[in-house]
Scaffold this active site. Structure first.
Site, PDB file in Angstrom:
ATOM      1  N   ASP A  71     -12.764  69.897  43.500  1.00  0.00           N
ATOM      2  CA  ASP A  71     -11.318  69.671  43.559  1.00  0.00           C
ATOM      3  C   ASP A  71     -11.151  68.160  43.355  1.00  0.00           C
ATOM      4  OD1 ASP A  71      -8.527  69.920  44.388  1.00  0.00           O
ATOM      5  OD2 ASP A  71      -9.197  68.944  46.221  1.00  0.00           O
ATOM      6  N   ASP A  73      -7.629  65.903  44.022  1.00  0.00           N
ATOM      7  CA  ASP A  73      -6.748  65.182  44.956  1.00  0.00           C
ATOM      8  C   ASP A  73      -7.145  65.429  46.412  1.00  0.00           C
ATOM      9  OD1 ASP A  73      -4.694  65.832  42.484  1.00  0.00           O
ATOM     10  OD2 ASP A  73      -4.374  63.899  43.435  1.00  0.00           O
TER      11      ASP A  73
HETATM   12  O1  LIG Z   1      -5.983  70.612  43.244  1.00  0.00           O
HETATM   13  P1  LIG Z   1      -5.916  69.152  43.646  1.00  0.00           P
HETATM   14  O2  LIG Z   1      -6.802  68.255  42.817  1.00  0.00           O
HETATM   15  O3  LIG Z   1      -6.090  68.930  45.128  1.00  0.00           O
HETATM   16  O4  LIG Z   1      -4.402  68.669  43.255  1.00  0.00           O
HETATM   17  C1  LIG Z   1      -3.366  68.985  44.056  1.00  0.00           C
HETATM   18  C2  LIG Z   1      -2.153  68.148  43.678  1.00  0.00           C
HETATM   19  O5  LIG Z   1      -1.373  68.856  42.791  1.00  0.00           O
HETATM   20  C3  LIG Z   1      -1.354  67.700  44.876  1.00  0.00           C
HETATM   21  O6  LIG Z   1      -1.648  68.381  46.026  1.00  0.00           O
HETATM   22 MG   LIG Z   2      -7.166  68.688  46.821  1.00  0.00          MG
END
Ligand SMILES: O=P(O)(O)OC[C@@H](O)CO
Ligand SMILES: [Mg+2]
Length: 292
Positions: A71, A73
Site C-alpha cells: 500500500d 499512503d
Molecule cells: O491506498 P492508499 O495508498 O493508502 O491511498 C489511500 C488514499 O487515497 C487516501 O487514504
Molecule cells: Mg494506506
C-alpha cells in the site's frame, strides 16, 4: 486536533477451524455516542465493508512468500496526516471536529467514496457535496503532497527485497495525478517496483475493501497471476487489510498508533513500524544490518 479515539466494542473475530473469518466485520459505533444518521450512500459504503465476504488466507501463508505488494499512503509515504490536516480545516468551518472513527473508515478508499462518508457522517452534506469537498480538499493538498516524506523503514525494506530479487509492487487507492505529486521526491525508490496499480486503474472497478487493486497487482508480476497465498501485503488502513484478505492474501498491518485497536484484529500480523518487520518469519531473506 483529532478527537481522542473512542473505545469501540469490537466484534470478537475468532478464526474458526476452517480459518475463515466471519463475513461481516465492522466495529459497531461506540457505546454512548449517538448512532450517526448514516444515509443511504454512506450506508451502502459501510455495508460493502461488512457484506464483502472475507476469504481468510489459508495456512500456507507464513514461510512461503514469493511476492510483496505495498500500500502507499500511510504505509510507504507519510501522507495520511495531510488528509487529516485538510479535513480538520474544512470541518472547522462548520464548527465540527474530525475524529479517528471516521478517519478509520475513510483511509485507503477511493476519493469519492471517502468524500461521501465524510460529508454524510459529519452531517454537512446539505451544504457541501462529496464532489465539492474533493475539489476543495485537492486545492489544499496540491502544495502538501510534493513534500511527502517516507515512513520509517520504507526505503530499507524496499531496497532489501529488491536487492534480494523479491518482486515488489504498489497497489494504492491514490489517483494517478496525486501519485505523481506524492512520489516526486522518491522517484528512484519507486522505480524499484515491478509495477504500480493506482486507484484510477481501469481494472480497479471498486476501491478497498474490495480486492480489485490487489488482484490486479498479483496478475501483473512477471510470473503472474501470483498465488495469493504466496503474496504478502503491507497496509496501514482497515479497508486495505480487508481488501487483502478478500484477495486471499497474507497481510501485515502497520497502523497509525492513534487508530483504535479494535480495527487491528483482522491482519495476520500487526507491527508498530516497518523497522520491526522480520522477513525470515515469512520465508523471505533476512536483513543483513542489525537495525533491530
Ligand atoms: O491506498 P492508499 O495508498 O493508502 O491511498 C489511500 C488514499 O487515497 C487516501 O487514504
Ligand atoms: Mg494506506
Amino acid at each position: 486536533m483529532l478527537a481522542s479515539p473512542t473505545r469501540f466494542v469490537a466484534q470478537r473475530i475468532t478464526l474458526r477451524s476452517s480459518n475463515t473469518i466471519p463475513t461481516s466485520f465492522i466495529p459497531p459505533f461506540p457505546r454512548g455516542l449517538p448512532q450517526r444518521s448514516v444515509t443511504k450512500a454512506s450506508a451502502r459504503i459501510v455495508a460493502a465493508m461488512s457484506t464483502t465476504s472475507v476469504n481468510a488466507v489459508t495456512d500456507a501463508g507464513r514461510g512461503s512468500i514469493t511476492h510483496v505488494i505495498f500500500d502507499m499512503d500511510g504505509l510507504l509515504l507519510d501522507t495520511e496526516k495531510f488528509y487529516t490536516e485538510v479535513q480538520e480545516k474544512i470541518l472547522a468551518r462548520y464548527n465540527k471536529t474530525f475524529d479517528w472513527s471516521l478517519k478509520a473508515k475513510m483511509m485507503g478508499r477511493k476519493a469519492i467514496e471517502a468524500a461521501t462518508l465524510f460529508v454524510e457522517e459529519c452531517g454537512i452534506s446539505d451544504s457541501l457535496s462529496p464532489e465539492a469537498f474533493i475539489v476543495e480538499r485537492e486545492s489544499m493538498l496540491q502544495d502538501l503532497f510534493p513534500t511527502s516524506d517516507l515512513m520509517p523503514g520504507a526505503s530499507r525494506l524496499l531496497r532489501h527485497l529488491h536487492g534480494k530479487g523479491i518482486p515488489i509492487c504498489v497497489a494504492t487507492g491514490t489517483h494517478t495525478r496525486h501519485f505523481d505529486l506524492k512520489t516526486q521526491r522518491h522517484r528512484e525508490l519507486f522505480s524499484l517496483m515491478h509495477h504500480i496499480v493506482r486507484g484510477d486503474d481501469p481494472e480497479v472497478k471498486q476501491g478497498k475493501p474490495a480486492p480489485d487493486g490487489f488482484l490486479a497487482a498479483a496478475r501483473r508480476f512477471e510470473d503472474g497471476p501470483v498465488d495469493p497465498r504466496k503474496a504478502l501485503v503491507f497496509e496501514d488502513a482497515p479497508s486495505g487489510v480487508m481488501a487483502a484478505k478478500n484477495a486471499g492474501m497474507n497481510v501485515i498491518m502497520v497502523p497509525d498508533p492513534r487508530l483504535d485497536k479494535s480495527y487491528c484484529t483482522v491482519a495476520d500480523q500487526v507491527l508498530a513500524s516497518l523497522l520491526d518487520f522480520k522477513p525470515e518469519e515469512w520465508g523471505l531473506p533476512p536483513f543483513e544490518d542489525s537495525q533491530n
